[in-house]
Design a protein around this motif. Structure first.
Motif, PDB file in Angstrom:
ATOM      1  N   ALA A   1       0.855  -1.188   0.000  1.00 44.91           N
ATOM      2  CA  ALA A   1       0.000   0.000   0.000  1.00 44.91           C
ATOM      3  C   ALA A   1       0.892   1.241   0.000  1.00 44.91           C
ATOM      4  CB  ALA A   1      -0.934  -0.001   1.197  1.00 44.91           C
ATOM      5  N   HIS A   2       2.022   1.146  -0.686  1.00 46.17           N
ATOM      6  CA  HIS A   2       2.933   2.288  -0.752  1.00 46.17           C
ATOM      7  C   HIS A   2       2.323   3.398  -1.612  1.00 46.17           C
ATOM      8  CE1 HIS A   2       6.292   0.735   1.449  1.00 46.17           C
ATOM      9  NE2 HIS A   2       6.409  -0.339   0.688  1.00 46.17           N
ATOM     10  N   LYS A   3       2.537   4.630  -1.156  1.00 46.29           N
ATOM     11  CA  LYS A   3       1.976   5.775  -1.854  1.00 46.29           C
ATOM     12  C   LYS A   3       3.037   6.841  -2.099  1.00 46.29           C
ATOM     13  CE  LYS A   3      -2.821   5.119  -0.478  1.00 46.29           C
ATOM     14  NZ  LYS A   3      -2.646   3.714  -0.102  1.00 46.29           N
TER      15      LYS A   3
ATOM     16  N   PHE B   1       9.150  -1.605  -8.665  1.00 46.72           N
ATOM     17  CA  PHE B   1       7.781  -1.100  -8.675  1.00 46.72           C
ATOM     18  C   PHE B   1       7.385  -0.440  -9.995  1.00 46.72           C
ATOM     19  CE2 PHE B   1       8.719  -0.602  -3.987  1.00 46.72           C
ATOM     20  CZ  PHE B   1       7.862  -1.613  -3.575  1.00 46.72           C
ATOM     21  N   ASN B   2       6.090  -0.460 -10.246  1.00 49.87           N
ATOM     22  CA  ASN B   2       5.450   0.400 -11.230  1.00 49.87           C
ATOM     23  C   ASN B   2       4.634   1.453 -10.496  1.00 49.87           C
ATOM     24  OD1 ASN B   2       6.329  -0.909 -13.585  1.00 49.87           O
ATOM     25  ND2 ASN B   2       4.622  -2.378 -13.514  1.00 49.87           N
ATOM     26  N   ILE B   3       4.498   2.619 -11.108  1.00 53.02           N
ATOM     27  CA  ILE B   3       3.626   3.667 -10.549  1.00 53.02           C
ATOM     28  C   ILE B   3       2.210   3.437 -11.056  1.00 53.02           C
ATOM     29  CG2 ILE B   3       3.133   6.139 -10.497  1.00 53.02           C
ATOM     30  CD1 ILE B   3       6.133   6.636 -10.745  1.00 53.02           C
ATOM     31  N   VAL B   4       1.243   3.443 -10.140  1.00 56.14           N
ATOM     32  CA  VAL B   4      -0.152   3.155 -10.474  1.00 56.14           C
ATOM     33  C   VAL B   4      -1.069   4.158  -9.769  1.00 56.14           C
ATOM     34  CG1 VAL B   4       0.272   0.690 -10.841  1.00 56.14           C
ATOM     35  CG2 VAL B   4      -0.342   1.522  -8.547  1.00 56.14           C
ATOM     36  N   ASP B   5      -2.333   4.170 -10.181  1.00 56.83           N
ATOM     37  CA  ASP B   5      -3.337   4.947  -9.452  1.00 56.83           C
ATOM     38  C   ASP B   5      -3.558   4.292  -8.085  1.00 56.83           C
ATOM     39  OD1 ASP B   5      -3.491   6.300 -11.836  1.00 56.83           O
ATOM     40  OD2 ASP B   5      -5.440   5.476 -12.418  1.00 56.83           O
ATOM     41  N   ALA B   6      -3.892   5.107  -7.084  1.00 58.34           N
ATOM     42  CA  ALA B   6      -4.077   4.557  -5.736  1.00 58.34           C
ATOM     43  C   ALA B   6      -5.174   5.309  -4.998  1.00 58.34           C
ATOM     44  CB  ALA B   6      -2.775   4.642  -4.942  1.00 58.34           C
TER      45      ALA B   6
ATOM     46  N   TRP C   1      -6.623   6.880  -1.631  1.00 61.58           N
ATOM     47  CA  TRP C   1      -6.199   7.476  -0.367  1.00 61.58           C
ATOM     48  C   TRP C   1      -7.437   7.628   0.507  1.00 61.58           C
ATOM     49  CZ3 TRP C   1      -1.302  10.427   0.381  1.00 61.58           C
ATOM     50  CH2 TRP C   1      -0.367  10.163  -0.636  1.00 61.58           C
ATOM     51  N   ARG C   2      -7.352   7.112   1.704  1.00 55.87           N
ATOM     52  CA  ARG C   2      -8.501   7.185   2.603  1.00 55.87           C
ATOM     53  C   ARG C   2      -8.947   8.633   2.781  1.00 55.87           C
ATOM     54  NH1 ARG C   2      -9.266   3.935   8.245  1.00 55.87           N
ATOM     55  NH2 ARG C   2     -11.281   4.791   8.824  1.00 55.87           N
ATOM     56  N   GLY C   3     -10.239   8.851   2.578  1.00 59.89           N
ATOM     57  CA  GLY C   3     -10.806  10.182   2.757  1.00 59.89           C
ATOM     58  C   GLY C   3     -10.628  11.104   1.568  1.00 59.89           C
ATOM     59  N   ILE C   4      -9.744  10.747   0.642  1.00 65.35           N
ATOM     60  CA  ILE C   4      -9.481  11.607  -0.516  1.00 65.35           C
ATOM     61  C   ILE C   4     -10.000  10.969  -1.791  1.00 65.35           C
ATOM     62  CG2 ILE C   4      -7.663  12.727  -1.890  1.00 65.35           C
ATOM     63  CD1 ILE C   4      -5.984  12.893   0.631  1.00 65.35           C
ATOM     64  N   GLY C   5      -9.851   9.643  -1.889  1.00 63.51           N
ATOM     65  CA  GLY C   5     -10.287   8.937  -3.085  1.00 63.51           C
ATOM     66  C   GLY C   5      -9.113   8.547  -3.963  1.00 63.51           C
ATOM     67  N   LYS C   6      -9.427   8.193  -5.197  1.00 59.87           N
ATOM     68  CA  LYS C   6      -8.392   7.723  -6.110  1.00 59.87           C
ATOM     69  C   LYS C   6      -7.608   8.907  -6.660  1.00 59.87           C
ATOM     70  CE  LYS C   6      -8.739   4.010  -8.398  1.00 59.87           C
ATOM     71  NZ  LYS C   6      -9.103   2.883  -9.302  1.00 59.87           N
ATOM     72  N   ILE C   7      -6.288   8.816  -6.555  1.00 58.04           N
ATOM     73  CA  ILE C   7      -5.388   9.848  -7.071  1.00 58.04           C
ATOM     74  C   ILE C   7      -4.514   9.206  -8.141  1.00 58.04           C
ATOM     75  CG2 ILE C   7      -3.547  11.483  -6.526  1.00 58.04           C
ATOM     76  CD1 ILE C   7      -4.602  11.617  -3.681  1.00 58.04           C
TER      77      ILE C   7
ATOM     78  N   GLY D   1       0.532   5.673  -6.422  1.00 58.54           N
ATOM     79  CA  GLY D   1       0.814   4.449  -5.696  1.00 58.54           C
ATOM     80  C   GLY D   1       1.909   3.630  -6.360  1.00 58.54           C
ATOM     81  N   LEU D   2       2.380   2.622  -5.645  1.00 56.87           N
ATOM     82  CA  LEU D   2       3.405   1.727  -6.153  1.00 56.87           C
ATOM     83  C   LEU D   2       2.930   0.279  -6.026  1.00 56.87           C
ATOM     84  CD1 LEU D   2       6.562   3.294  -4.429  1.00 56.87           C
ATOM     85  CD2 LEU D   2       5.936   3.527  -6.849  1.00 56.87           C
ATOM     86  N   GLU D   3       3.141  -0.510  -7.073  1.00 57.03           N
ATOM     87  CA  GLU D   3       2.895  -1.940  -6.988  1.00 57.03           C
ATOM     88  C   GLU D   3       4.026  -2.668  -7.697  1.00 57.03           C
ATOM     89  OE1 GLU D   3      -0.822  -2.867  -8.885  1.00 57.03           O
ATOM     90  OE2 GLU D   3       0.085  -2.937 -10.886  1.00 57.03           O
TER      91      GLU D   3
END
Length: 367
Positions: free
Chosen positions: A167-169, A267-272, A274-280, A284-286
């Motif tokens: 759950a890296h951001k 890692f690849n950079i992906v959409d993620a 965020w609690r309370g904010i939504g998808k940014i 994120g990293l996966e």
């Protein structure tokens, strides 16, 4: 300055406070992005000595706080398996899921272990070859390189029983989402020294170039923070939007090249979300294709659907800086560090935890 005591000098701090009072009289809203800054600002009473026209707003700078509740529930599901050992940083233990927490699950007999580094999982995996080891990889760019290094080392050592629930951001995209929210009306950012030590100052340049907003990278001692505020308020009052590095003893413009290399390797950079904010987007990293066999969700074939939680909890608005914790009806009532309802109260860097520990209601004037 060379020693920690110098960055806690009361005389120099007083001079910085006095200077801050004279720079500008315009109303200025500054967000400190980092949870470590939030705690330090409260601990050293910096809010109490700011000029009345300068307001500090606490942002979403706590990785535990912005992790969706669904992550905890999935971690609890994984921990329930008899052949699984879950390894985690200590600040995740009390974060509430819908019905339980890692701390409660451990008390019920689940094998959940607190580690101080992802690298500790290498020895756990080697010592328990019949078990599946899952590390809860939560954190910003500060901790992501160590997750990458651990996966790289696990491959070298032929450890096939170590997995990561990631759950890296990434911080800068979240800042862009905040700047785009006109309700916040932000004038500048105190930028996180720990994240910046990894990524450098270049990733923040979009703030000044695209949004005409200044930012200052600074450390976590009183002199660091006060010096950073002096620089930032000066830039804002002079209408000179740029990114300044006031933490040069730690942070370089291009950051830590080796740490970034490790992240880029794994890692690849992906959409993620965020609690309370939504998808940014791109926040994120996966694991990339080369390391996807370390992905716990793929290995255990779990269909992961994200959601926030906490009935009545206003953690989302607090993370965005739209309200402070005292405006949440649960704060200090149902929600305390011993019985947290939301993640902002759990983490040692959470805004609610900072307010609970340090905030005092202003005294009312006697009639």
């Amino acid at each position: 300055m060379k020693f920690v005591d110098e960055f806690r000098s009361s005389d120099y701090s007083k001079r910085l406070v006095e200077n801050l009072q004279t720079i500008s009289r315009q109303k200025i809203n500054i967000m400190e992005v980092c949870g470590t800054h939030t705690m330090a600002i409260f601990r050293y009473g910096i809010r109490d000595v700011l000029p009345a026209n300068v307001t500090l707003i606490s942002g979403p700078g706590c990785p535990v706080c912005v992790t969706p509740q669904s992550y905890i529930d999935t971690a609890l599901e994984l921990a329930s398996r008899e052949d699984v050992i879950v390894a985690t940083f200590g600040d995740m233990m009390k974060v509430p899921g819908r019905r339980s927490s890692l701390l409660k699950k451990k008390a019920e007999g689940a094998d959940i272990r607190i580690v101080y580094s992802p690298m500790d999982c290498l020895s756990i995996a080697a010592d328990n070859p019949t078990k599946q080891i899952i590390f809860l990889a939560v954190g910003f760019e500060t901790t992501a390189p160590m997750t990458a290094v651990t996966a790289i080392e696990a491959r070298k050592n032929g450890l096939g029983n170590l997995f990561f629930f990631t759950a890296h951001k990434i911080v800068p995209p979240a800042m862009e989402a905040l700047v785009a929210d006109k309700d916040l009306n932000l004038d500048g950012f105190l930028l996180p020294g720990n994240v910046s030590a990894i990524i450098g100052t270049e990733p923040y340049e979009f703030l000044s170039k695209a949004f005409n907003i200044s930012g200052v990278v600074t450390g976590f001692e009183p002199v660091d923070i006060l010096q950073g505020l002096n620089t930032l308020v000066s830039l804002i009052s002079q209408k000179e939007p740029r990114i300044s590095n006031d933490y040069k003893r730690i942070v370089r413009t291009d950051g830590n090249s080796k740490a970034k290399e490790y992240m880029n390797t794994a890692f690849n950079i992906v959409d993620a979300n965020w609690r309370g904010i939504g998808k940014i987007p791109k926040s994120g990293l996966e694991f990339n294709r080369q390391f996807e066999d370390f992905d716990a969700l793929k290995h255990f074939e779990i269909c992961y659907e994200e959601y926030d939680g906490g009935s009545g909890c206003r953690c989302g608005e607090i993370l965005k800086g739209k309200i402070n914790p005292t405006q949440c009806p649960l704060f200090k009532q149902l929600c305390t560090p011993e019985n947290p309802i939301g993640s902002c109260m759990v983490s040692s860097e959470g805004t609610c935890a900072a307010y609970f520990r340090y905030y005092k209601e202003p005294r009312k004037m006697e009639e």
